[in-house]
Design a protein around this motif. Structure first.
Motif, short mmCIF file in Angstrom:
data_model
loop_
_atom_site.label_atom_id
_atom_site.label_comp_id
_atom_site.label_asym_id
_atom_site.label_seq_id
_atom_site.Cartn_x
_atom_site.Cartn_y
_atom_site.Cartn_z
N TRP A 33 -35.37 56.70 136.04
CA TRP A 33 -35.77 55.41 135.49
C TRP A 33 -34.96 55.06 134.25
O TRP A 33 -34.46 53.95 134.10
CB TRP A 33 -37.27 55.43 135.17
CG TRP A 33 -37.83 54.10 134.77
CD1 TRP A 33 -37.18 52.91 134.70
CD2 TRP A 33 -39.18 53.83 134.36
NE1 TRP A 33 -38.03 51.91 134.29
CE2 TRP A 33 -39.25 52.44 134.08
CE3 TRP A 33 -40.31 54.62 134.22
CZ2 TRP A 33 -40.44 51.84 133.65
CZ3 TRP A 33 -41.49 54.01 133.80
CH2 TRP A 33 -41.56 52.65 133.51
N ALA A 34 -34.79 56.03 133.35
CA ALA A 34 -34.07 55.78 132.09
C ALA A 34 -32.61 55.39 132.32
O ALA A 34 -32.03 54.66 131.52
CB ALA A 34 -34.16 57.00 131.19
N ASN A 35 -32.01 55.89 133.40
CA ASN A 35 -30.59 55.62 133.65
C ASN A 35 -30.38 54.57 134.74
O ASN A 35 -29.26 54.39 135.22
CB ASN A 35 -29.90 56.92 134.05
CG ASN A 35 -29.74 57.88 132.88
OD1 ASN A 35 -28.83 57.79 132.09
ND2 ASN A 35 -30.70 58.81 132.75
N SER A 36 -31.45 53.89 135.14
CA SER A 36 -31.36 52.83 136.14
C SER A 36 -31.22 51.48 135.44
O SER A 36 -31.17 51.39 134.21
CB SER A 36 -32.60 52.84 137.02
OG SER A 36 -33.74 52.40 136.29
N GLY A 37 -31.17 50.43 136.24
CA GLY A 37 -31.10 49.09 135.67
C GLY A 37 -32.37 48.67 134.98
O GLY A 37 -32.40 47.63 134.31
N PHE A 38 -33.43 49.46 135.14
CA PHE A 38 -34.71 49.15 134.51
C PHE A 38 -34.98 50.07 133.32
O PHE A 38 -36.13 50.24 132.90
CB PHE A 38 -35.84 49.28 135.53
CG PHE A 38 -35.66 48.44 136.75
CD1 PHE A 38 -36.02 47.10 136.75
CD2 PHE A 38 -35.09 48.97 137.91
CE1 PHE A 38 -35.84 46.32 137.87
CE2 PHE A 38 -34.91 48.20 139.04
CZ PHE A 38 -35.28 46.86 139.03
N GLY A 39 -33.91 50.67 132.80
CA GLY A 39 -34.06 51.61 131.70
C GLY A 39 -34.69 51.02 130.46
O GLY A 39 -35.38 51.71 129.70
N ALA A 40 -34.47 49.72 130.22
CA ALA A 40 -35.05 49.07 129.03
C ALA A 40 -36.58 49.10 129.10
O ALA A 40 -37.25 49.23 128.07
CB ALA A 40 -34.55 47.64 128.92
N GLY A 41 -37.12 48.98 130.31
CA GLY A 41 -38.58 49.04 130.46
C GLY A 41 -39.13 50.40 130.11
O GLY A 41 -40.20 50.51 129.50
N TYR A 42 -38.40 51.44 130.48
CA TYR A 42 -38.82 52.80 130.15
C TYR A 42 -38.82 53.01 128.64
O TYR A 42 -39.77 53.56 128.08
CB TYR A 42 -37.89 53.80 130.83
CG TYR A 42 -38.14 55.25 130.45
CD1 TYR A 42 -39.17 55.97 131.04
CD2 TYR A 42 -37.36 55.88 129.49
CE1 TYR A 42 -39.41 57.29 130.69
CE2 TYR A 42 -37.59 57.20 129.13
CZ TYR A 42 -38.62 57.90 129.73
OH TYR A 42 -38.85 59.20 129.37
N GLU A 43 -37.75 52.54 127.98
CA GLU A 43 -37.67 52.69 126.53
C GLU A 43 -38.78 51.91 125.84
O GLU A 43 -39.34 52.36 124.83
CB GLU A 43 -36.30 52.24 126.03
CG GLU A 43 -35.15 53.14 126.46
CD GLU A 43 -35.26 54.54 125.89
OE1 GLU A 43 -35.90 54.72 124.84
OE2 GLU A 43 -34.71 55.46 126.51
N SER A 44 -39.10 50.72 126.37
CA SER A 44 -40.17 49.92 125.78
C SER A 44 -41.52 50.62 125.93
O SER A 44 -42.35 50.59 125.01
CB SER A 44 -40.23 48.54 126.44
OG SER A 44 -39.03 47.83 126.23
#
Length: 405
Positions: A33-44
């Motif tokens: 998840w962190a290295n996918s295109g949705f990584g910003a969501g994981y960080e949030s």
């Protein structure tokens, strides 16, 4: 869900191999998840803050997982170590001293290797403490999955080494990576741990068992808060309380408090707290092999974790047995210690924490975190390969003994 079904689930979660599988699964999910295109969501998500600001506890979910939930796991580990020191394999000082010395040498050697590689750049040299620590949760999980037939003494060796290793790393953080330790909070924490020990060992509340057990949750919370407030990694509160647990029964008791609490908490730590911690910690953003391996910070961390842990732990154990009467457990062979030292190169939690304390420059921090991820992965893969071979050996040995008998 029936009570019988819940009991069966709890019993399965008490097994290291089940908890280990959960831990690794959620870690892979977090990493992807962190290295996918949705990584910003994981960080949030892991950056979301909760808690009262007045008590300086408005912490991110990642911090709550690493400092709060992980404290329960360290309590279980400390409690288990207390059992080993009192009634288990570590009650013999000649056996106990080997993992303790190995922990120190296994922390110092990686730091020396990192410093040697980054000596020419003072800004990068500040991260010398990053490869020192072993992530006990991940290391034990890998051992449980791939070392099912290994002697139990190997797990005890790893637990002892990893906890002592983390204590060394915490001392390093408090001394070199913080502006200072709040002495009065530290004194308060020590006093509260003393109260916890008194309630465990004295007969003061033996005739009031309900009052005794009602006093533990608020006391444990106060100890955790005091340790957190003094500036030391709060998981040390769990270790301290675990080591204070009473391991011997008294008249009228079927089970001592140490084993009773372990039976109660282990399903929660293995089934909930560790997976949540892993999910919040394992999602490291990876910049790619080229950029990572081209930076001396990452190279120093990788070499420190893999080579440093191998040389430090094995060398410390071997030297201790040669210059003293200490020895490794008779059920183990030196090749098993080599496999264990490679598992000890898994250094997620505290290594990532020291990375953030070491570097303010974003590029340095990214390379440090990538180095931790690659070093941990490389050490784990080599360790698992060797562990698999040794596991087959012990499984065959077990079958041979069964057939002979």
């Amino acid at each position: 869900m029936s009570r019988q079904r819940l009991t069966a689930i709890a019993d399965s979660l008490r097994k290291d191999i089940v908890g280990g599988c959960l831990l690794l699964i959620v870690s892979v999910v977090a990493l992807i998840w962190a290295n996918s295109g949705f990584g910003a969501g994981y960080e949030s998500l892991r950056g979301l803050t909760l808690g009262p600001e007045a008590l300086n506890l408005n912490l991110s979910l990642q911090t709550w997982a690493a400092d709060g939930l992980l404290a329960f796991f360290f309590f279980v580990v400390g409690n288990e170590l207390k059992q080993e020191f009192v009634t288990g394999s570590l009650r013999d000082p000649r056996t106990a001293v080997v993992p303790l010395v190995s922990a120190v040498s296994g922390a110092v050697t990686p730091a020396v290797i990192f410093a040697a590689i980054n000596f020419a750049d003072p800004a990068k040299l500040h991260g010398w403490g990053i490869p020192m620590a072993t992530d006990v949760a991940f290391a034990v999980a890998v051992l449980a999955i791939f070392g099912k037939h290994m002697p139990p003494a190997l797990r005890t060796f790893l637990l002892t080494l990893a906890v002592a290793d983390d204590l060394v790393a915490v001392l390093v953080i408090a001394t070199f990576y913080t502006t200072g330790v709040a002495i009065w909070w530290l004194v308060t924490a020590a006093a509260l741990v003393g109260v916890f020990w008194f309630l465990q060992t004295s007969t003061f509340l033996d005739d009031k068992p309900v009052l005794r057990w009602l006093s533990y949750p608020p006391l444990a919370a106060a100890i955790w808060f005091a340790v957190h407030a003094c500036g030391i990694h709060a998981t040390i509160a769990g270790v301290a309380m675990g080591l204070c647990m009473r391991t011997k029964t008294r008249p009228g008791e079927q089970l001592d408090p140490s084993h009773r609490v372990e039976h109660l908490l282990r399903p929660w730590t293995m089934g909930l707290m560790l997976p949540v911690f892993a999910f919040m910690s394992a999602g490291v953003h990876f910049d790619g092999f080229g950029q990572t391996l081209g930076d001396s910070i990452a190279v120093g961390i990788i070499c420190g974790l893999v080579l440093g842990k191998l040389v430090g732990i094995c060398g410390g154990a071997w030297l201790t047995t040669k210059i003293s009467r200490a020895r490794i457990d008779p059920s183990l062979e030196w090749i098993d210690i080599v496999a264990l030292s490679l598992l000890a190169s898994i250094g997620f939690t505290v290594s990532l924490l020291i990375s953030e304390l070491s570097y303010q420059q974003e590029s340095f921090l990214d390379h440090a975190k990538s180095g931790v991820m690659l070093g941990s992965l490389l050490g784990a893969l080599i360790g698992v390969s060797l562990l698999t071979v040794r596991n087959r050996h012990y499984r065959a040995l077990m079958r041979w003994k069964t057939n002979v008998s």
